[in-house]
Design an enzyme around this catalytic site. Sequence first.
Site, short mmCIF file in Angstrom:
data_model
loop_
_atom_site.label_atom_id
_atom_site.label_comp_id
_atom_site.label_asym_id
_atom_site.label_seq_id
_atom_site.Cartn_x
_atom_site.Cartn_y
_atom_site.Cartn_z
N LYS A 1 0.86 -1.19 0.00
CA LYS A 1 0.00 0.00 0.00
C LYS A 1 0.89 1.23 0.00
CE LYS A 1 -3.83 0.43 2.35
NZ LYS A 1 -4.69 0.40 3.57
O1 LIG Z 1 -11.27 6.82 7.04
P1 LIG Z 1 -10.90 5.51 7.62
O2 LIG Z 1 -12.07 4.78 8.19
O3 LIG Z 1 -9.74 5.57 8.55
O4 LIG Z 1 -10.47 4.59 6.41
C1 LIG Z 1 -9.37 4.76 5.60
C2 LIG Z 1 -9.17 3.45 4.90
O5 LIG Z 1 -8.29 3.47 3.85
C3 LIG Z 1 -7.48 2.32 3.84
O6 LIG Z 1 -6.19 2.66 4.33
C4 LIG Z 1 -7.44 1.85 2.41
O7 LIG Z 1 -7.04 0.55 2.28
C5 LIG Z 1 -8.10 1.39 4.80
O8 LIG Z 1 -7.19 0.44 5.31
C6 LIG Z 1 -8.63 2.38 5.79
O9 LIG Z 1 -9.59 1.92 6.63
#
Ligand SMILES: O=P(O)(O)OC[C@H]1O[C@](O)(CO)[C@@H](O)[C@@H]1O
Length: 220
Positions: free
Chosen positions: A87
């Site tokens: 990522k």
């Molecule tokens: O706004 P939130 O709920 O923290 O979510 C961001 C999301 O984006 C990500 O990093 C994308 O994979 C998730 O792991 C993560 O939950």
Amino acid sequence: MIYLADTADIQALKDLYDFFPLTGVTTNPTILKQSGLKLSEAIQNIIDIVGRGSVHVQVMSNKAEEMVKEAKTYKSYFNLGDNFYAKIPISIEGYKAMRILKDAGVNVTATAIFTQQQALVASRAGADFVAPYVSRLDNISSHGIEVVGDIVKNTKEFKLDTKVLAASFKTVDQIHRVSMAGAQSATINPELLFQLIKHPMTDISIAQFEKDGEGLYNIF
Ligand SMILES: O=P(O)(O)OC[C@H]1O[C@](O)(CO)[C@@H](O)[C@@H]1O
């Protein structure tokens, strides 16, 4: 749309994998922090549960060379092969890293996406998945679902191999909408995954079937 679990809560993941047709797990530094686990332990526990599912691990560095080094290290440390996805947050260094990683045969999930152009550039840089943040967009008076819809439209019109991994959900309705917008995948926290399949009318219907069928089923 395929479903991934967005968590490093090992017990919740076990409960989900028991029945939910998930294809993988995503994590990020915040999720790790919430789990109270260090990266090595969290990811190994996740792998033990998901088997051949995809595992998306975020890098911490902010320089391309370091990101690449980190991603390659995790891929081999956890022996994940093609199930590993690095990522990479969107930035100039991130885009550089994406290209290098793709050339080196490492799968890439571009993350922290807030615009259609960020996603398109990530796609051109070789990202396998692009992760737009729905709730975080909604919370700044922008429109998460529209951004997801625009990115999906691009993937179709420009015949891109990149898939949209819609992320950052707070409601079942947001998930409903990204799937109607054609998002190829979504990563969702355990609480919402459980919530997705619930409906009081389903519970009432099942209770009625159980009551009506009592004593009638005589083949054992
Ligand atoms: O706004 P939130 O709920 O923290 O979510 C961001 C999301 O984006 C990500 O990093 C994308 O994979 C998730 O792991 C993560 O939950």
